[in-house]
Scaffold this active site. Structure first.
Site, PDB file in Angstrom:
ATOM      1  CE  LYS A 207      17.793  28.347  10.164  1.00 20.51           C
ATOM      2  NZ  LYS A 207      16.798  29.151   9.583  1.00 20.51           N
TER       3      LYS A 207
ATOM      4  CE  LYS B 239      17.915  36.524   7.399  1.00 25.26           C
ATOM      5  NZ  LYS B 239      16.762  36.578   8.235  1.00 25.26           N
TER       6      LYS B 239
ATOM      7  CE  LYS C  63      14.472  37.069  16.066  1.00 27.11           C
ATOM      8  NZ  LYS C  63      14.130  35.966  15.157  1.00 27.11           N
TER       9      LYS C  63
HETATM   10  P1  ADP Z   1      15.726  36.081  12.119  1.00 18.45           P
HETATM   11  O1  ADP Z   1      16.051  35.768  10.689  1.00 18.45           O
HETATM   12  O2  ADP Z   1      16.484  37.224  12.645  1.00 18.45           O
HETATM   13  O3  ADP Z   1      15.724  34.896  13.043  1.00 18.45           O
HETATM   14  P2  ADP Z   1      12.858  35.764  12.000  1.00 18.45           P
HETATM   15  O4  ADP Z   1      13.037  34.569  11.135  1.00 18.45           O
HETATM   16  O5  ADP Z   1      12.273  35.583  13.358  1.00 18.45           O
HETATM   17  O6  ADP Z   1      14.208  36.582  12.094  1.00 18.45           O
HETATM   18  O7  ADP Z   1      11.983  36.823  11.204  1.00 18.45           O
HETATM   19  C1  ADP Z   1      11.165  37.797  11.816  1.00 18.45           C
HETATM   20  C2  ADP Z   1      10.805  38.863  10.814  1.00 18.45           C
HETATM   21  O8  ADP Z   1      11.943  39.710  10.586  1.00 18.45           O
HETATM   22  C3  ADP Z   1      10.424  38.325   9.432  1.00 18.45           C
HETATM   23  O9  ADP Z   1       9.365  39.120   8.932  1.00 18.45           O
HETATM   24  C4  ADP Z   1      11.657  38.512   8.606  1.00 18.45           C
HETATM   25  O10 ADP Z   1      11.359  38.690   7.240  1.00 18.45           O
HETATM   26  C5  ADP Z   1      12.208  39.794   9.194  1.00 18.45           C
HETATM   27  N1  ADP Z   1      13.676  39.892   9.001  1.00 18.45           N
HETATM   28  C6  ADP Z   1      14.625  39.140   9.606  1.00 18.45           C
HETATM   29  N2  ADP Z   1      15.866  39.531   9.223  1.00 18.45           N
HETATM   30  C7  ADP Z   1      15.678  40.563   8.347  1.00 18.45           C
HETATM   31  C8  ADP Z   1      16.569  41.427   7.620  1.00 18.45           C
HETATM   32  N3  ADP Z   1      17.880  41.348   7.745  1.00 18.45           N
HETATM   33  N4  ADP Z   1      16.028  42.380   6.814  1.00 18.45           N
HETATM   34  C9  ADP Z   1      14.678  42.515   6.721  1.00 18.45           C
HETATM   35  N5  ADP Z   1      13.794  41.751   7.389  1.00 18.45           N
HETATM   36  C10 ADP Z   1      14.275  40.790   8.203  1.00 18.45           C
END
Ligand code: ADP
Length: 334
Positions: free
Chosen positions: A115, A197, A200
């Site tokens: 970040k 990965k 969002k």
């Molecule tokens: P993002 O990284 O998309 O903002 P969040 O931080 O809100 O997502 O995470 C929400 C959930 O989704 C968490 O349990 C996180 O481990 C899971 N998650 C997010 N991206 C992935 C991914 N590419 N593969 C597997 N799990 C993911």
């Protein structure tokens, strides 16, 4: 909620559209766990303020995350499904835990370092203490299992450290929480360009969202990186090819996967055909979810009821924990 079942907690930030990573890393397990465990699932609006301080979009995002989870099968009658900011006890526990979290360990956290690189002009204290707030969310319900994707492994390790420090200093109040995927490896859904990965807020063209329509899904998948194919039988797959197989394993049936595995090993694979098939299977998987989510998102009366009911359940559990916490810490003086 019943008291003799084991407790589960997890959350998703309302920072944008939900994607396949959220689904396979987290939401799929929420749905699988809701009958067997006491589940607390939350939309993490406070966490989203560390990276998205402007709250104009937050309102729609919060509603969509609620709608998309319900469309994926989460049942608000079976679980506590709530908004993080509606449970004020979280902030109190966060404050106490901050006294047990050290600057050095917080600065070493991988997500913090990422970040800092991504938003050098907004390296706020909330970003630094993100794993502390996350720990407060989890242990506020004294949860033991946390269904999350692989990217959260380090945060869970930190949560166990904070819990052990608290218990050691003030007495056993909290169980250690563990990342959970039914005994299997934690999931990481790769982005289509093979650079990280699905997410969002980053990599949007290489991420498949639950709200994408069939055409967009097909186009994104057709653009995924491939090559000429292997020249020799049974060559190990390069990462970006393994990614396509990995996505196929998530949504296609076993015979389809076997066919393309065999084609690869026999050096006759046609990636164009494989991506076309994956596009079809992916679109078929996502269409019913996105239709249902759009319908639910328009039902403001229902969503408000879900949110209020979820907050009530979460607050009841939080109040009980905080009584234990204050007593253990010796903050009740008479
Ligand atoms: P993002 O990284 O998309 O903002 P969040 O931080 O809100 O997502 O995470 C929400 C959930 O989704 C968490 O349990 C996180 O481990 C899971 N998650 C997010 N991206 C992935 C991914 N590419 N593969 C597997 N799990 C993911």
């Amino acid at each position: 909620m019943s008291t003799n079942r084991e407790i589960v907690m997890s959350g998703i930030r309302p920072t944008g559209y939900l994607h396949l990573g959220n689904y396979f890393g987290a939401m799929r397990n929420y749905v699988k766990m809701q009958d067997e465990y006491d589940c607390y699932f939350m939309v993490a609006d406070l966490h989203s303020l560390t990276t998205h301080p402007d709250t104009k979009e937050l309102r729609e995002n919060v509603k969509r995350v609620f709608a998309e989870n319900i469309a994926c099968g989460l049942d608000p009658e079976k679980v506590a499904f709530y908004c993080q900011s509606h449970v004020h006890e979280t902030s109190e526990l966060y404050l106490y835990l901050n006294m047990m979290a050290y600057k050095g360990e917080l600065e070493k956290t991988t997500t913090f370092k990422d970040k800092v690189r991504q938003q050098p002009d907004n390296v706020n204290a909330g970003l630094l203490t993100y794993p502390v707030l996350q720990t407060a969310d989890i242990i506020l319900h004294r949860a033991k299992y946390v269904p999350v994707g692989k990217d959260q492994e380090q945060h869970l390790e930190m949560a166990r450290n904070f819990v052990n420090r608290f218990n050691h200093r003030y007495g056993e109040v909290f169980p250690e929480p563990f990342a959970f995927n039914f005994g299997g490896e934690l999931v990481k859904v790769p982005s289509l360009d093979g650079t990280g990965k699905m997410s969002k807020s980053e990599n949007q063209n290489a991420t498949i969202y639950l709200a994408d329509d069939d055409e967009v899904i097909r186009k994104k998948i057709m653009k995924a990186k491939t090559d000429q194919g292997p020249a020799e039988p049974n060559t190990p797959k390069p990462d970006y090819i393994e990614n396509i197989f990995q996505l196929m394993r998530l949504v296609s049936d076993a015979s389809t996967i076997e066919k393309f595995e065999a084609d690869y090993n026999n050096c006759v694979i046609r990636y164009g055909d494989m991506k076309k098939q994956l596009g079809e299977d992916m679109a078929k998987f996502i269409a019913p979810i996105s239709e249902k989510a759009a319908f639910i998102q328009n039902d403001e009366v229902y969503l408000r009821k879900v949110m209020e009911q979820g907050a009530e359940k979460a607050r009841a559990s939080a109040a009980k924990t905080m009584e234990l916490v204050r007593a253990a810490m010796g903050l009740n003086y008479f």
